[in-house]
Write an enzyme that holds these catalytic residues in place. Sequence first.
Site, PDB file in Angstrom:
ATOM      1  N   LYS A 271       0.666  -1.239  -0.040  1.00 19.41           N
ATOM      2  CA  LYS A 271      -0.071   0.125  -0.159  1.00 19.41           C
ATOM      3  C   LYS A 271       0.941   1.304  -0.064  1.00 19.41           C
ATOM      4  O   LYS A 271       1.834   1.305   0.571  1.00 19.41           O
ATOM      5  CB  LYS A 271      -0.909  -0.010   1.213  1.00 19.41           C
ATOM      6  CG  LYS A 271      -1.978  -1.032   1.102  1.00 19.41           C
ATOM      7  CD  LYS A 271      -2.859  -0.920   2.357  1.00 19.41           C
ATOM      8  CE  LYS A 271      -3.777  -2.017   2.364  1.00 19.41           C
ATOM      9  NZ  LYS A 271      -4.627  -1.895   3.673  1.00 19.41           N
TER      10      LYS A 271
ATOM     11  N   GLY B 182      12.396  -3.493  25.416  1.00 20.51           N
ATOM     12  CA  GLY B 182      11.806  -2.232  26.022  1.00 20.51           C
ATOM     13  C   GLY B 182      12.464  -1.142  25.340  1.00 20.51           C
ATOM     14  O   GLY B 182      12.690  -0.194  26.249  1.00 20.51           O
TER      15      GLY B 182
ATOM     16  N   HIS C  79       1.422  33.014  28.058  1.00 22.30           N
ATOM     17  CA  HIS C  79       0.997  32.268  29.386  1.00 22.30           C
ATOM     18  C   HIS C  79      -0.273  32.380  29.326  1.00 22.30           C
ATOM     19  O   HIS C  79      -1.222  33.259  28.878  1.00 22.30           O
ATOM     20  CB  HIS C  79       1.452  33.437  30.374  1.00 22.30           C
ATOM     21  CG  HIS C  79       0.881  33.146  31.892  1.00 22.30           C
ATOM     22  ND1 HIS C  79       1.107  31.891  32.831  1.00 22.30           N
ATOM     23  CD2 HIS C  79      -0.331  33.490  32.531  1.00 22.30           C
ATOM     24  CE1 HIS C  79       0.489  31.737  33.552  1.00 22.30           C
ATOM     25  NE2 HIS C  79      -0.301  32.717  33.824  1.00 22.30           N
TER      26      HIS C  79
ATOM     27  N   ARG D 125      14.143  -3.295  14.225  1.00 22.90           N
ATOM     28  CA  ARG D 125      14.001  -3.469  12.679  1.00 22.90           C
ATOM     29  C   ARG D 125      15.159  -3.771  12.036  1.00 22.90           C
ATOM     30  O   ARG D 125      16.290  -3.124  12.475  1.00 22.90           O
ATOM     31  CB  ARG D 125      12.979  -2.353  12.487  1.00 22.90           C
ATOM     32  CG  ARG D 125      11.898  -2.000  12.784  1.00 22.90           C
ATOM     33  CD  ARG D 125      10.736  -1.093  12.181  1.00 22.90           C
ATOM     34  NE  ARG D 125      10.489  -1.326  11.051  1.00 22.90           N
ATOM     35  CZ  ARG D 125       9.369  -2.054  10.688  1.00 22.90           C
ATOM     36  NH1 ARG D 125       8.646  -2.833  11.537  1.00 22.90           N
ATOM     37  NH2 ARG D 125       9.027  -2.392   9.255  1.00 22.90           N
TER      38      ARG D 125
ATOM     39  N   GLY E 113       2.304   4.776   1.181  1.00 18.90           N
ATOM     40  CA  GLY E 113       2.580   5.184   2.416  1.00 18.90           C
ATOM     41  C   GLY E 113       3.356   4.316   3.284  1.00 18.90           C
ATOM     42  O   GLY E 113       3.999   4.650   4.226  1.00 18.90           O
TER      43      GLY E 113
END
Length: 464
Positions: A34, A178, A439, A268, A36
């Site tokens: 696909k 992790g 602020h 990866r 993207g």
Amino acid sequence: MKDIVIIGSGPGGYVAAIRGAQLGADVCLIERDKLGGTCLNRGCIPTKAFYKNAEVMNTINNSNSFGITIDSYSVDVKKIQDRKNNIVNKLVSGVEKLLESNNIKVIKGNGSIIDNNTVLAQYDNGHTEEIKTKNIIIATGSYPKLLPIEGINEDGVLTTKEMLEIEYIPNNLVIIGGGVVGMEFASIFNALGSNVSVIEFLPNILNQVDKSISKRYKTMAKKKGISIYTSSKVTRISKQNNQLEVLYDSKNKEKKIIADTVMIAAGRAPNYNELNLENSEIKYNKDGIFVNDYYETTVKGIYAIGDVNGKSMLAHVASHQGIKAVEKIMGLDICISKEVVPSCIFVFPEIAFVGISEEEAKERNIEVNVGKYMFSANGKAMTLGEEEGFIKIISSCKDDSLLGVHILGAHASDLIHEGAIAIKNKLNVEQIINTIHAHPTLGEAFHEATLDTKGMGLHILPKK
């Protein structure tokens, strides 16, 4: 003959294609899946859609502190998936229209390299075509690493791809890894109601993050109910009475956790296996394809951008590299500079950082000033009910320029860009201090942390 053929339509490939078209190039884009790429379809966007669901759950569970009582609610996983899929489909459709409106030829199929000026396109329907081109850009991304663990192919052991398609909320979820991906999924499913355990081989989670932030976040994650086991190695996964038994070594002791779902988040690897590189002079190793400062490979006219070159596995980096590679191809004068790359981690609260850490400064013998400001003292953070965390600024003792910004707290992914602009443009502490910050905003915390590098914090108790 095409000016540029791009293999892969992730955030590197499709952005490169559009930039090429803007500069007048005749561009062809080849994508086997696909448009993207992983980021849009199986990574950044769907994960952040899940993250929003988790954020809503956190708000519901904390509603009493806002004077709102919610007696009951339920989680509809199908609706969560439908929402995520609708977002992804809209964005994919948007990319498709952008490419079409820029007159970019898109081929649905697999691309591989025949020689320096020829790409073989293998269409999904079986048809093949040899495309002649002046330049080739490899933008094939990366894929999830699998670990050599006995039982890793058992039912219920999932990668990030399967986790994003899950049709249930696991009762007991074990995440192996992790790092950024592991901790993002841990935060999401913890908020959605899973009992989450994270097993990490290294001594720390989020190893690339400034230690003061990773240490503080680990404490916060544990308070939220996420179990974290560092310096631990998973040795075996096995089925036991329709459950998964995860065995791991920790400090030379074998331990186990019972789960109904296990997720692998071990990082990866660059995706170049189907490009036919072995028959070319393009050099590469397990970490990625070798490129120079212009992202050109060891073969003139062939470039590699994004995850596949292994420099930085971030979507926004891939887009940036794609633009620079195309501009180089089209003859623009490209300035080589060390890129300033912001990184964002979508946990609760968010983490974001740019530039060097305090540990890096020490390793490089750079004398620095460090300023810090707690969100618990920031009025806007209080009104949001998100007072956890802090902003940490690192500046040079030599010229007061900003060298690093590290944020743990609400909207860190938005706040980090002030730091990125400051570091990229070599702004100094005085320039930040003399810039009025509105602020009440979270941005005031950035201003206060910068003041603190000089011991001038206005809303910080004086240091004794």
